[in-house]
Design an enzyme around this catalytic site. Structure first.
Site, short mmCIF file in Angstrom:
data_model
loop_
_atom_site.label_atom_id
_atom_site.label_comp_id
_atom_site.label_asym_id
_atom_site.label_seq_id
_atom_site.Cartn_x
_atom_site.Cartn_y
_atom_site.Cartn_z
N HIS A 35 0.83 -1.21 0.00
CA HIS A 35 0.00 0.00 0.00
C HIS A 35 0.86 1.26 0.00
O HIS A 35 0.67 2.16 -0.83
CB HIS A 35 -0.92 -0.01 1.22
CG HIS A 35 -1.84 1.16 1.29
ND1 HIS A 35 -3.10 1.16 0.73
CD2 HIS A 35 -1.69 2.40 1.85
CE1 HIS A 35 -3.68 2.33 0.92
NE2 HIS A 35 -2.83 3.10 1.61
N GLU A 36 1.81 1.31 0.93
CA GLU A 36 2.66 2.49 1.03
C GLU A 36 3.59 2.62 -0.17
O GLU A 36 3.93 3.73 -0.58
CB GLU A 36 3.47 2.45 2.33
CG GLU A 36 2.62 2.44 3.60
CD GLU A 36 1.66 3.62 3.71
OE1 GLU A 36 1.94 4.68 3.11
OE2 GLU A 36 0.61 3.47 4.36
N HIS A 39 1.86 4.62 -2.85
CA HIS A 39 1.98 6.07 -2.62
C HIS A 39 3.39 6.55 -2.98
O HIS A 39 3.57 7.60 -3.62
CB HIS A 39 1.70 6.40 -1.16
CG HIS A 39 0.28 6.18 -0.75
ND1 HIS A 39 -0.79 6.69 -1.46
CD2 HIS A 39 -0.26 5.55 0.33
CE1 HIS A 39 -1.92 6.36 -0.85
NE2 HIS A 39 -1.62 5.67 0.23
#
Length: 358
Positions: A35-36, A39
């Site tokens: 997920h990170e 980003h």
């Protein structure tokens, strides 16, 4: 006969309990990392400075990296963050998040959830690789004295809807049948001889398992041979199916069908992953696929402190053609974060209590 020292048996017993937990923590952290990473890569692609990239919260266990980004692994494996310049405050840096065009910020914000869903799609493909054929939601054969056949279903019927919910895959079919009323009656839309047909009050036999009435599925579904084309199609439809079930579960929660007691946080999720790990890789993978898709979609909810809340503010900015003042947006996210953390703590305490009670 070979004697085994009690100490070795004790170590083996402890290890048998510990390794599923370690696997579960690793899997959970990997989903957070993905997920990170979404980003992070989107921020780099869009020219935004990333100050910190962390897996976990709280005290730093490991810290490394040179240049503009500090990487760290932290004590509490409950989440992670990708801290960008100007993300929650004003900044004069031209590479700051706040100084980029709204469409760039939108892509960066949505990338985390996209990567989780992409991971889910990859997991679906891995699950399908060993299969020689795929099941389709179409009746191939009934069991002897099938109740559903006596109440209107026929061989060849393809399920289109079950109690108003669209059926795309056999997973949809399994989920909806596990949630139909205790009386076993269900409203169906099927395709028969190329035409859609509505069937009201089709009855299935029910049986009691551990004090709960469950529907007895009295038919077998068709299988189709795997080809490169339907392999990708099946992986995509299964990913979509898992995502829809996340939303169905949320809707059932809002409407009161499920209670808050049935929500799990990181502790409960980790325990569930650990149990799946004990059963083997092909029990673990569907669980991980469901959770990573769940994580991605949950983050898209338009709630403060979640990616969806930030996306909502960006959309408002696009419509108004000017941003919401940073102090107001920051205040909303700060309050939302505190509420979210408090909720997570309560859910974690509930999960811990259920683990020890069980």
């Amino acid at each position: 006969m070979i004697a085994i020292a009690p100490q070795i048996l004790s170590i083996a017993s402890v290890w048998g309990k510990v390794w599923p937990i370690l696997v579960a923590i690793f899997v959970f952290l990997f989903m957070i990392f993905i997920h990170e990473l979404g980003h992070f890569l989107a921020a780099k692609l869009m020219g935004v400075r990333v100050n910190k990239f962390a897996i976990g919260f709280g005290p730093v266990l490991l810290r490394w990296g040179k240049g503009e980004t500090e990487y760290s692994l932290r004590l509490l494996p409950l989440g992670g963050f990708c801290a960008m310049e100007g993300e929650d405050e004003e900044s004069a840096d031209q590479r700051a998040f706040c100084n980029k065009k709204p469409w760039r910020r939108f892509i960066i914000t949505a990338a985390g959830a996209f990567f989780n869903i992409l991971l889910g799609f990859i997991i679906m493909m891995i699950i399908l690789i060993p299969q020689k054929q795929f099941g389709v939601p179409k009746i191939a054969q009934f069991q002897e004295n099938a109740v559903s056949q006596q109440s209107g279903l026929q061989v060849g019927d393809e399920f289109i809807k079950v109690n108003g919910r669209r059926i795309l895959t056999t997973y949809d079919l399994s989920y909806t049948f596990s949630n139909i009323p205790a009386d076993g009656k269900v409203d169906l839309v099927v395709k028969r001889d190329g035409k859609k047909l509505e069937l009201s009050g089709v009855t299935f036999a029910t049986e009691e398992i551990q004090g709960v009435n469950v529907v007895s599925i009295d038919f077998w579904i068709e299988g189709v041979k795997k080809t490169p084309l339907n392999f990708l199609s099946e992986a995509f439809r299964n990913t979509l199916s898992y995502g829809r079930i996340v939303w169905w579960s949320l809707l059932d929660l809002i409407t009161g069908k499920y209670g808050v007691s049935q929500i799990s946080g990181p502790v409960g999720v980790t325990a569930a992953i650990g149990e799946a790990a004990k059963a083997g890789i092909f029990s673990l993978l569907p669980m991980v696929g469901l959770i990573t898709i769940n994580l991605g979609l949950f983050n898209l909810l338009p709630l403060p402190a979640l990616d969806g809340g930030r996306l909502l503010f960006i959309i408002i900015e696009m419509v108004r053609r000017k941003p919401v003042p940073q102090k107001y947006e920051g205040m909303v996210h700060a309050i939302g974060f505190m509420v979210l953390m408090a909720f997570m703590v309560l859910i974690a305490l509930k999960d811990i209590f259920q683990l020890f009670a069980g």
